[in-house]
Design a protein around this motif. Sequence first.
Motif, PDB file in Angstrom:
ATOM      1  N   MET A  74      68.387 107.471  61.733  1.00 35.05           N
ATOM      2  CA  MET A  74      67.206 107.222  62.390  1.00 35.05           C
ATOM      3  C   MET A  74      66.603 108.445  63.153  1.00 35.05           C
ATOM      4  O   MET A  74      65.235 108.611  63.040  1.00 35.05           O
ATOM      5  CB  MET A  74      67.212 105.802  63.504  1.00 35.05           C
ATOM      6  N   THR A  75      67.264 109.164  63.791  1.00 34.81           N
ATOM      7  CA  THR A  75      66.815 110.308  64.325  1.00 34.81           C
ATOM      8  C   THR A  75      66.254 111.404  63.534  1.00 34.81           C
ATOM      9  O   THR A  75      65.295 112.109  63.700  1.00 34.81           O
ATOM     10  CB  THR A  75      68.216 111.195  65.121  1.00 34.81           C
ATOM     11  N   ALA A  76      66.730 111.339  62.205  1.00 35.77           N
ATOM     12  CA  ALA A  76      66.367 112.055  60.947  1.00 35.77           C
ATOM     13  C   ALA A  76      65.079 111.363  60.237  1.00 35.77           C
ATOM     14  O   ALA A  76      64.624 111.774  59.379  1.00 35.77           O
ATOM     15  CB  ALA A  76      67.509 112.533  59.926  1.00 35.77           C
ATOM     16  N   GLY A  77      64.693 110.265  60.724  1.00 31.55           N
ATOM     17  CA  GLY A  77      63.310 109.577  60.171  1.00 31.55           C
ATOM     18  C   GLY A  77      63.707 108.536  59.359  1.00 31.55           C
ATOM     19  O   GLY A  77      62.643 108.188  58.566  1.00 31.55           O
ATOM     20  N   TYR A  78      65.002 108.212  58.778  1.00 29.24           N
ATOM     21  CA  TYR A  78      65.272 107.104  58.252  1.00 29.24           C
ATOM     22  C   TYR A  78      65.150 105.696  59.006  1.00 29.24           C
ATOM     23  O   TYR A  78      65.392 105.649  60.007  1.00 29.24           O
ATOM     24  CB  TYR A  78      66.657 107.254  57.597  1.00 29.24           C
ATOM     25  N   GLU A  79      64.572 104.660  58.155  1.00 27.22           N
ATOM     26  CA  GLU A  79      64.538 103.436  58.799  1.00 27.22           C
ATOM     27  C   GLU A  79      65.666 102.513  58.584  1.00 27.22           C
ATOM     28  O   GLU A  79      66.347 102.420  57.415  1.00 27.22           O
ATOM     29  CB  GLU A  79      63.448 102.630  58.313  1.00 27.22           C
ATOM     30  N   CYS A  80      66.473 102.036  59.348  1.00 26.32           N
ATOM     31  CA  CYS A  80      67.656 101.248  59.526  1.00 26.32           C
ATOM     32  C   CYS A  80      67.577 100.001  60.132  1.00 26.32           C
ATOM     33  O   CYS A  80      66.804  99.765  61.228  1.00 26.32           O
ATOM     34  CB  CYS A  80      68.877 101.884  60.229  1.00 26.32           C
ATOM     35  N   GLU A  81      67.995  98.960  59.457  1.00 27.36           N
ATOM     36  CA  GLU A  81      67.869  97.552  59.708  1.00 27.36           C
ATOM     37  C   GLU A  81      69.182  97.080  60.393  1.00 27.36           C
ATOM     38  O   GLU A  81      70.221  96.991  59.853  1.00 27.36           O
ATOM     39  CB  GLU A  81      67.408  96.712  58.604  1.00 27.36           C
ATOM     40  N   CYS A  82      69.349  96.656  61.543  1.00 29.54           N
ATOM     41  CA  CYS A  82      70.624  96.290  62.107  1.00 29.54           C
ATOM     42  C   CYS A  82      71.095  94.788  61.442  1.00 29.54           C
ATOM     43  O   CYS A  82      70.301  93.919  61.376  1.00 29.54           O
ATOM     44  CB  CYS A  82      70.728  95.900  63.558  1.00 29.54           C
ATOM     45  N   ARG A  83      72.102  95.019  60.704  1.00 31.05           N
ATOM     46  CA  ARG A  83      72.871  93.775  60.113  1.00 31.05           C
ATOM     47  C   ARG A  83      73.603  92.941  61.315  1.00 31.05           C
ATOM     48  O   ARG A  83      73.747  91.751  61.119  1.00 31.05           O
ATOM     49  CB  ARG A  83      73.745  94.155  59.244  1.00 31.05           C
ATOM     50  N   GLY A  84      74.059  93.511  62.343  1.00 27.80           N
ATOM     51  CA  GLY A  84      74.518  92.750  63.387  1.00 27.80           C
ATOM     52  C   GLY A  84      76.173  93.041  63.243  1.00 27.80           C
ATOM     53  O   GLY A  84      76.673  93.854  62.588  1.00 27.80           O
ATOM     54  N   LEU A  85      76.940  92.082  63.796  1.00 31.75           N
ATOM     55  CA  LEU A  85      78.439  92.135  63.969  1.00 31.75           C
ATOM     56  C   LEU A  85      78.959  91.722  62.396  1.00 31.75           C
ATOM     57  O   LEU A  85      78.466  90.647  61.836  1.00 31.75           O
ATOM     58  CB  LEU A  85      79.100  91.400  64.901  1.00 31.75           C
ATOM     59  N   THR A  86      79.770  92.753  61.910  1.00 36.47           N
ATOM     60  CA  THR A  86      80.369  92.432  60.571  1.00 36.47           C
ATOM     61  C   THR A  86      81.582  92.727  60.554  1.00 36.47           C
ATOM     62  O   THR A  86      82.305  93.511  61.201  1.00 36.47           O
ATOM     63  CB  THR A  86      79.676  93.470  59.485  1.00 36.47           C
ATOM     64  N   TYR A  87      82.528  91.571  60.030  1.00 40.31           N
ATOM     65  CA  TYR A  87      83.966  91.992  60.094  1.00 40.31           C
ATOM     66  C   TYR A  87      84.206  93.004  59.060  1.00 40.31           C
ATOM     67  O   TYR A  87      84.021  92.864  57.761  1.00 40.31           O
ATOM     68  CB  TYR A  87      84.548  90.641  59.583  1.00 40.31           C
ATOM     69  N   VAL A  88      84.880  93.971  59.716  1.00 35.23           N
ATOM     70  CA  VAL A  88      85.415  95.200  58.666  1.00 35.23           C
ATOM     71  C   VAL A  88      87.037  95.179  58.664  1.00 35.23           C
ATOM     72  O   VAL A  88      87.593  95.251  59.848  1.00 35.23           O
ATOM     73  CB  VAL A  88      85.024  96.635  59.228  1.00 35.23           C
ATOM     74  N   LYS A  89      87.326  94.979  57.651  1.00 33.42           N
ATOM     75  CA  LYS A  89      89.048  94.779  57.402  1.00 33.42           C
ATOM     76  C   LYS A  89      89.640  95.998  58.100  1.00 33.42           C
ATOM     77  O   LYS A  89      89.463  97.084  57.953  1.00 33.42           O
ATOM     78  CB  LYS A  89      89.375  94.719  55.972  1.00 33.42           C
ATOM     79  N   GLY A  90      90.599  95.786  58.889  1.00 34.49           N
ATOM     80  CA  GLY A  90      91.179  96.840  59.612  1.00 34.49           C
ATOM     81  C   GLY A  90      90.801  97.558  60.787  1.00 34.49           C
ATOM     82  O   GLY A  90      91.270  98.416  61.604  1.00 34.49           O
TER      83      GLY A  90
END
Length: 107
Positions: A74-90
Amino acid sequence: MAFMSIRDWINRESFQGFSLCIGFNHGPVIAGVIGAQKPQYDIWSNTVNVASRMDSCGVMGRLQTTENTAKILMTAGYECECRGLTYVKGKGNLVTYFVKTPFDGKL
């Protein structure tokens, strides 16, 4: 994105309908050649593992990344959309983001 046009060409020529799910992360990695019979160059680290998890728990056609990487993008100008909390194995629950691209849902 060059890989999109290549993917489209492969799908056209092979009568397939391949889609992509992409995950990435940033950070330190270790690289080296492993194997004596069939040497291969490889990279490994927690950074690589988390990038792989971003792919495996991602959504088809979307590019998913970690919160820290999203902030840099985002600092570099890309647009990002928060997905929220996501379970990530490990790793447990992590805040993840989708990077907005012209190809959203079509990767």
